[in-house]
Design a protein around this motif. Structure first.
Motif, PDB file in Angstrom:
ATOM      1  N   ASP A  37       4.053  -0.393  13.008  1.00 12.05           N
ATOM      2  CA  ASP A  37       3.393  -1.381  12.170  1.00 12.05           C
ATOM      3  C   ASP A  37       3.031  -2.609  13.013  1.00 12.05           C
ATOM      4  OD1 ASP A  37       3.828   0.307   9.971  1.00 12.05           O
ATOM      5  OD2 ASP A  37       5.786  -0.600   9.558  1.00 12.05           O
ATOM      6  N   SER A  51       1.064  -8.461   2.826  1.00  9.06           N
ATOM      7  CA  SER A  51       0.980  -7.175   3.511  1.00  9.06           C
ATOM      8  C   SER A  51      -0.392  -6.562   3.296  1.00  9.06           C
ATOM      9  CB  SER A  51       2.066  -6.214   3.014  1.00  9.06           C
ATOM     10  OG  SER A  51       1.861  -5.873   1.649  1.00  9.06           O
ATOM     11  N   HIS A  86       1.265  -5.549   8.467  1.00 16.80           N
ATOM     12  CA  HIS A  86       0.243  -4.514   8.319  1.00 16.80           C
ATOM     13  C   HIS A  86       0.944  -3.169   8.455  1.00 16.80           C
ATOM     14  CE1 HIS A  86      -3.700  -2.742   8.150  1.00 16.80           C
ATOM     15  NE2 HIS A  86      -3.486  -2.086   9.289  1.00 16.80           N
ATOM     16  N   LYS A  87       1.009  -2.445   7.336  1.00 20.73           N
ATOM     17  CA  LYS A  87       1.840  -1.236   7.251  1.00 20.73           C
ATOM     18  C   LYS A  87       1.046   0.005   7.626  1.00 20.73           C
ATOM     19  CE  LYS A  87       5.822   0.607   6.234  1.00 20.73           C
ATOM     20  NZ  LYS A  87       6.874   0.413   7.240  1.00 20.73           N
ATOM     21  N   LEU A  88       1.526   0.702   8.666  1.00 15.63           N
ATOM     22  CA  LEU A  88       0.887   1.928   9.121  1.00 15.63           C
ATOM     23  C   LEU A  88       1.816   3.142   9.045  1.00 15.63           C
ATOM     24  CD1 LEU A  88      -0.888   0.455  12.286  1.00 15.63           C
ATOM     25  CD2 LEU A  88      -1.986   1.114  10.137  1.00 15.63           C
ATOM     26  N   GLY A  97      10.492   3.147   9.662  1.00  9.25           N
ATOM     27  CA  GLY A  97       9.473   2.111   9.780  1.00  9.25           C
ATOM     28  C   GLY A  97       9.893   0.766   9.220  1.00  9.25           C
ATOM     29  N   ASP A 101      10.606  -2.806  11.221  1.00 10.48           N
ATOM     30  CA  ASP A 101       9.956  -4.066  10.865  1.00 10.48           C
ATOM     31  C   ASP A 101      10.984  -5.193  10.788  1.00 10.48           C
ATOM     32  OD1 ASP A 101       7.583  -2.639  10.654  1.00 10.48           O
ATOM     33  OD2 ASP A 101       7.703  -2.454   8.471  1.00 10.48           O
TER      34      ASP A 101
END
Length: 268
Positions: A37, A51, A86-88, A97, A101
């Motif tokens: 992320d 977000s 920014h969530k990937l 994940g 973060d």
């Protein structure tokens, strides 16, 4: 300040016993992966968190990034910040994940505001946020025991191998995964199994969550077999989530069967 939290895969995951506190003891090797992320933190007149990217369920004030900021602010005179995630990396994917973060927020705040916290202190803060969080403070291959937050060195080096992660658009919660687990001690400790040649891991290195989740979600077993059919030297489910990964000797063309899924590939 921009930071780029990475995710991880589990090289084996053995659930050895249920603890008195309701958690489980485990054996696993956490191995960092560069898919991740993006977190931005800048000073502001008031605290805000936003977000973008993949949707994050629940109240944003319960996000682990916010909890990480509040945890340090309770002990240090931190200024207000504007924080954007920014969530990937998919949620419920077994890749850690969200834990990454939070850990990277701790490290970023420590650096940005000169808190001078050492690795062990940052790990102690991270353990208060979640079992996987402390690993991402060092963010290097480590052998993990107890709740996954007690570490020792391990000589596993996958540099030069190529990784394919396949997320079949299926989120599995930690509670659901652990509900079907039957703790037991492996006949050979995982740390010894991982010293064997990677070509033998298929017969030895196991993720115990596969035993209950593969019958419930047959697509996971199908993906694992498809990765082996594509030439993987080792394939496994990662963590307690739904991502299945394959380790290859060389770059591959992702099989067409995965076209409807979220796929990441890269060199380890």
């Amino acid at each position: 300040m921009l930071t780029f939290p990475s995710c991880k895969i589990n090289l084996g995951l053995r659930i050895t016993e249920k603890r008195a506190d309701g958690f489980h003891n485990l054996q696993s090797c956490f191995y960092p992966v560069s898919w991740g992320d993006i977190v931005e933190i800048i000073p502001a007149d008031e605290f805000t968190f936003g977000s973008s990217g993949l949707a994050i369920p629940g109240d944003s004030q319960h996000n682990l990034c916010v909890k990480a900021y509040n945890l340090l602010k309770a002990d240090f005179d931190l200024p207000f910040v504007q924080m954007h995630l920014h969530k990937l990396v998919p949620i419920g994917a077994g890749l850690g994940g969200g834990s990454a973060d939070a850990a990277f927020v701790l490290k970023s705040l420590n650096e940005q505001f000169g808190l001078a916290l050492g690795v062990s202190t940052l790990e102690d803060y991270a353990r208060l946020l979640g079992s996987d969080c402390a690993f991402f403070i060092q963010n290097r291959p480590l052998y993990c025991v107890e709740k996954g937050d007690v570490f020792s060195e391990i000589s596993v080096d996958l540099k030069g191998y190529h990784l394919v992660l396949v997320y079949p658009n299926l989120a599995i919660s930690t509670a659901e995964a652990y509900a079907g687990v039957k703790p037991h001690q492996p006949t050979i400790p995982l740390i010894e199994q991982l010293q064997m040649p990677i070509g033998t891991w298929r017969d030895w290195v196991h993720n115990d969550f596969e035993d209950s989740l593969f019958p419930k979600y047959p697509v996971l077993a199908e993906i694992k077999q498809q990765l082996y059919d594509a030439g993987a030297v080792y394939a496994s489910m990662s963590g307690s989530g739904s991502t299945v990964y394959g380790i290859f000797n060389a770059p591959i063309v992702v099989p067409n069967q995965f076209s409807a899924y979220r796929v990441w590939k890269g060199e380890l």
